[in-house]
Motif scaffolding. Structure first.
Motif, PDB file in Angstrom:
ATOM      1  N   UNK A 426     -98.125  43.599  48.161  1.00 13.77           N
ATOM      2  CA  UNK A 426     -97.696  44.757  48.942  1.00 13.77           C
ATOM      3  C   UNK A 426     -98.712  45.073  50.035  1.00 13.77           C
ATOM      4  N   UNK A 427     -99.980  44.869  49.743  1.00 15.36           N
ATOM      5  CA  UNK A 427    -101.013  45.111  50.742  1.00 15.36           C
ATOM      6  C   UNK A 427    -100.861  44.158  51.926  1.00 15.36           C
ATOM      7  N   UNK A 428    -100.592  42.913  51.622  1.00 17.37           N
ATOM      8  CA  UNK A 428    -100.408  41.925  52.695  1.00 17.37           C
ATOM      9  C   UNK A 428     -99.153  42.240  53.510  1.00 17.37           C
ATOM     10  N   UNK A 429     -98.089  42.642  52.835  1.00 18.59           N
ATOM     11  CA  UNK A 429     -96.848  42.993  53.534  1.00 18.59           C
ATOM     12  C   UNK A 429     -97.083  44.134  54.510  1.00 18.59           C
ATOM     13  N   UNK A 430     -97.700  45.213  54.024  1.00 17.10           N
ATOM     14  CA  UNK A 430     -97.886  46.382  54.900  1.00 17.10           C
ATOM     15  C   UNK A 430     -98.846  46.089  56.048  1.00 17.10           C
ATOM     16  N   UNK A 431     -99.787  45.147  55.833  1.00 15.86           N
ATOM     17  CA  UNK A 431    -100.711  44.802  56.917  1.00 15.86           C
ATOM     18  C   UNK A 431     -99.998  44.086  58.062  1.00 15.86           C
ATOM     19  N   UNK A 432     -98.836  43.498  57.778  1.00 18.15           N
ATOM     20  CA  UNK A 432     -98.077  42.775  58.814  1.00 18.15           C
ATOM     21  C   UNK A 432     -97.002  43.649  59.459  1.00 18.15           C
ATOM     22  N   UNK A 433     -96.825  44.862  58.991  1.00 18.26           N
ATOM     23  CA  UNK A 433     -95.751  45.720  59.512  1.00 18.26           C
ATOM     24  C   UNK A 433     -96.028  46.145  60.959  1.00 18.26           C
ATOM     25  N   UNK A 434     -95.011  46.062  61.817  1.00 16.93           N
ATOM     26  CA  UNK A 434     -95.173  46.625  63.170  1.00 16.93           C
ATOM     27  C   UNK A 434     -95.386  48.140  63.090  1.00 16.93           C
ATOM     28  N   UNK A 435     -96.019  48.694  64.079  1.00 12.18           N
ATOM     29  CA  UNK A 435     -96.281  50.138  64.075  1.00 12.18           C
ATOM     30  C   UNK A 435     -94.999  50.950  63.998  1.00 12.18           C
ATOM     31  N   UNK A 436     -93.930  50.396  64.563  1.00  6.55           N
ATOM     32  CA  UNK A 436     -92.662  51.136  64.599  1.00  6.55           C
ATOM     33  C   UNK A 436     -91.906  51.096  63.265  1.00  6.55           C
ATOM     34  N   UNK A 437     -92.337  50.247  62.335  1.00  7.93           N
ATOM     35  CA  UNK A 437     -91.606  50.092  61.067  1.00  7.93           C
ATOM     36  C   UNK A 437     -91.923  51.249  60.130  1.00  7.93           C
ATOM     37  N   UNK A 438     -90.888  51.947  59.695  1.00  6.55           N
ATOM     38  CA  UNK A 438     -91.062  53.133  58.863  1.00  6.55           C
ATOM     39  C   UNK A 438     -91.019  52.823  57.365  1.00  6.55           C
ATOM     40  N   UNK A 439     -90.344  51.735  56.999  1.00  7.64           N
ATOM     41  CA  UNK A 439     -90.056  51.494  55.587  1.00  7.64           C
ATOM     42  C   UNK A 439     -90.517  50.105  55.154  1.00  7.64           C
ATOM     43  N   UNK A 440     -90.690  49.966  53.844  1.00  8.22           N
ATOM     44  CA  UNK A 440     -90.863  48.651  53.233  1.00  8.22           C
ATOM     45  C   UNK A 440     -89.468  48.190  52.823  1.00  8.22           C
ATOM     46  N   UNK A 441     -88.946  47.215  53.537  1.00  6.81           N
ATOM     47  CA  UNK A 441     -87.576  46.775  53.289  1.00  6.81           C
ATOM     48  C   UNK A 441     -87.528  45.746  52.162  1.00  6.81           C
ATOM     49  N   UNK A 442     -86.489  45.849  51.349  1.00  5.01           N
ATOM     50  CA  UNK A 442     -86.294  44.855  50.293  1.00  5.01           C
ATOM     51  C   UNK A 442     -84.810  44.604  50.098  1.00  5.01           C
ATOM     52  N   UNK A 443     -84.499  43.431  49.539  1.00  4.65           N
ATOM     53  CA  UNK A 443     -83.120  43.074  49.213  1.00  4.65           C
ATOM     54  C   UNK A 443     -83.119  42.344  47.882  1.00  4.65           C
ATOM     55  N   UNK A 444     -82.164  42.674  47.025  1.00  5.23           N
ATOM     56  CA  UNK A 444     -82.094  42.080  45.689  1.00  5.23           C
ATOM     57  C   UNK A 444     -80.899  41.150  45.596  1.00  5.23           C
ATOM     58  N   UNK A 445     -81.075  40.059  44.860  1.00  4.68           N
ATOM     59  CA  UNK A 445     -79.978  39.118  44.674  1.00  4.68           C
ATOM     60  C   UNK A 445     -80.308  38.106  43.598  1.00  4.68           C
ATOM     61  N   UNK A 446     -79.355  37.205  43.357  1.00  2.00           N
ATOM     62  CA  UNK A 446     -79.496  36.237  42.271  1.00  2.00           C
ATOM     63  C   UNK A 446     -80.511  35.147  42.590  1.00  2.00           C
ATOM     64  N   UNK A 447     -80.693  34.825  43.875  1.00  2.00           N
ATOM     65  CA  UNK A 447     -81.627  33.765  44.253  1.00  2.00           C
ATOM     66  C   UNK A 447     -82.135  34.024  45.663  1.00  2.00           C
TER      67      UNK A 447
END
Length: 631
Positions: A426-447
């Motif tokens: 999660x730390x690595x993900x947030x370090x790559x977020x653009x300044x304009x990005x408000x949320x941590x996006x995720x999607x769930x699925x079978x694969x």
């Protein structure tokens, strides 16, 4: 000599000793060996200041001898022995502990006791022998005395003490083992293999050698090479290993020795991924040797798997699986803890739940989590292998107790994502977020493949933002516990408002499409909660969104584990007004061809279900509709 009665409520208390305190009959051997070790500790300690003892540390030993024909089992030590008065006080008074008094006396003299492991506390362990023996004879001679004494008892009827002969100081305990009865195999305690097994299980780390004659199958001397002959011979061997690996300094033990210990102790053919030696002195003193397995145990996800560490006190096994020493999310950790500072119950089979135990458990947790964090920093490949084996337990640790453990576990979590070839934190993900990005996006699925092709991910990808891919059942529950990370809320690209501009969708939705949406709802009825124009679709015509707090992946999970509850997500059908398929639907409705429009809608809904990984109630109907449109 007249028989004496025990100086306690003999019949009632001794019956309690034999039948109620101990869970397993095999414990008697541990107790008697521990008593013998205590006796040798006392004489060994005395030898430090008394040259007349004539014994050095290496001269002390405990001997075990079984005689199946006579049905006797003998335990012999060359420790300090007992006088007639000692026999009266220690064996004539139930729950009187000479070892406990010895330690108290040393403490009163302000003498160090660290090197003297006096195990007995309660003075009841000796009587556990009556669980398997109908008569016990103790012959003993105390250091500094000329006369030996014999104590003999058949249980609640009392005991006798008579003069006896013994060559040197020490004690012989001879048990006449009970005859086998229905459902009770007492003879097993006369068998070599069983005695060896119990010594290694409970008393392997007693500091003195435990010697016993064992059978060796070997070739007869002088037998011809072409027709060798074999015979069974008895050889006296030391059964216990004496010095625990965890008592040695870390620098004195090789990785090979740690690996061998782990694999033999915990029956694993794979070496551990990490070894964690711990030595703590202070308010609570203990030593521990912990292991992170190199693979998932075969029974890890079954009810047969038992978490917990082996708990020793003074080198004597107290509990094989002390579950209270590990939180559930670290149940994969194997190892041993040895401490003199926990309060045992009278049988020494269970612990009194006290402050010391909680302190040890808290320290162990801290050490294990620190080791995992170190592995993540310094050995990413190794950590990813660990996470593949046991990462799900860390996720459940976050979910449990409404996220109470999230602060200590969240930085240890790994996820797949839409932009990275390797797992990400999660730390690595947030370090790559653009300044304009408000949320941590995720999607769930079978694969990963299924998630990557979901139409709902298009808008986020088009804005060059990263999406975490959730493929495990625990993942979506995880976001409910975490809520945020680094003050950034989690947001599902499948079910939530993305907070992103979709100019094409906004422009195509400017007209009045209410008639189409109303007809969609009318056609599908209770199969959907609502039909609406989508703000997230770019190139696909349709998708399903879940509302009401239950996602489609949660629905699948609940249907699998508790189908009787009927948990179901509320379905919202989202339509892309800029797509040609939507325009075809709208044109059919404008032309008054409601049957054709209804067919389009049923196809849309079936496609949306398939994209979401949901089963179709009538697959044949969907196939017929597609074929009908192809005519």
């Amino acid at each position: 000599m007249a028989k004496k009665q025990f100086k306690a409520e003999s019949k009632r208390l001794l019956d309690l000793m034999i039948n109620s305190i101990y869970t397993h009959k095999e414990i008697f051997l541990r107790e008697l060996i521990s008593n013998a070790s205590d006796a040798e500790d006392k004489l060994c300690y005395l030898a430090l200041t008394d040259d007349q003892v004539g014994l050095s540390r290496g001269d002390f030993k405990i001997e075990i001898k079984a005689d199946p024909e006579a049905r006797t089992l003998t335990i012999t030590d060359n420790g300090i022995g007992m006088s007639k008065e000692d026999l009266e006080n220690n064996l004539g008074v139930i729950a009187s502990s000479g070892s406990y008094r010895f330690r108290q006396e040393m403490a009163e003299k302000d003498e160090k006791t660290e090197d003297v492991d006096i195990i007995g506390q309660f003075g009841v362990g000796f009587y556990s022998a009556f669980m398997v023996a109908d008569t016990i004879t103790v012959t003993t001679k105390k250091y500094g005395e000329e006369q030996a004494w014999q104590w003999k008892s058949s249980g609640v009827d009392g005991y006798t003490i008579t003069e006896a002969e013994r060559d040197g100081v020490g004690t012989d305990i001879v048990m006449h083992i009970k005859e086998d009865a229905e459902g009770e195999d007492y003879s097993v305690f006369l068998k070599e293999y069983k005695l060896t097994e119990l010594i290694r299980k409970y008393s392997d780390y007693i500091r003195y050698p435990i010697r016993m004659a064992v059978t060796k199958h070997q070739r007869k001397e002088g037998s011809p090479d072409d027709k060798p002959e074999y015979e069974d011979v008895k050889e006296v061997e030391t059964i216990n290993s004496m010095v625990p690996l965890w008592q040695r300094r870390k620098g004195e033990v090789t990785d090979e020795e740690y690996n061998k210990f782990y694999q033999e102790k915990f029956f694993d053919y794979v070496a551990p991924q990490r070894t964690i030696p711990i030595s703590v002195e202070g308010t609570v003193t203990y030593k521990a040797l912990l292991f992170i397995p190199g693979k998932t145990p075969y029974d890890f996800y079954t009810k047969d798997y038992k978490k917990g560490l082996q708990l020793y006190s003074g080198g004597v096994l107290i509990m094989e699986n002390c579950a209270d020493l590990l939180p559930d999310y670290l149940r994969f950790v194997k190892g041993v803890v040895d401490t003199p500072d926990v309060s045992l119950n009278i049988s020494r089979e269970m612990l009194q739940h006290d402050r010391q135990l909680k302190v040890i458990a808290a320290n162990l947790k801290k050490k294990i989590l620190a080791e995992l964090a170190k592995m993540l920093r310094e050995d990413r490949t190794g950590y990813e292998a660990f996470f593949k084996n046991f990462g799900l337990d860390l996720k459940y640790g976050v979910i449990q107790n409404y996220g109470a453990n999230k602060d200590e576990l969240q930085d240890l979590l790994l996820f797949h994502s839409s932009t990275e070839e390797t797992l990400t934190t999660l730390s690595e993900y947030t370090s790559r977020m653009p300044e304009s990005q408000k949320y941590i996006y995720y999607a769930a699925g079978a694969s990963l493949t299924a998630i990557d092709s979901l139409p709902q991910t298009e808008l986020v990808k088009a804005n060059h933002m990263e999406i975490l891919y959730f493929t495990e059942q625990a993942d979506e529950f995880l976001t409910e516990a975490l809520r945020t990370y680094g003050e950034k809320p989690f947001r599902s690209v499948l079910n939530d408002d993305l907070g992103l501009e979709n100019k094409e969708a906004e422009e195509s939705g400017e007209g009045d499409h209410s008639a189409v949406l109303d007809f969609v709802k009318e056609t599908l009825g209770d199969q959907i909660k609502e039909a609406r124009l989508s703000k997230k679709l770019v190139n696909h015509p349709v998708c399903l969104t879940a509302e009401g707090g239950v996602s489609f992946e949660m629905e699948k999970y609940m249907q699998a584990v508790q189908p009787e509850m009927g948990v179901k997500a509320e379905r919202v059908l989202e339509l892309n007004a800029s797509h040609s398929a939507f325009k075809a639907l709208e044109a059919a409705l404008d032309a008054g061809d409601k049957d054709k429009a209804a067919d389009y809608i049923r196809i849309f809904f079936a496609q949306a279900q398939l994209i979401a990984g949901l089963p179709l109630e009538n697959p044949s109907e969907y196939a017929d509709l597609v074929c009908k449109l192809m005519k």
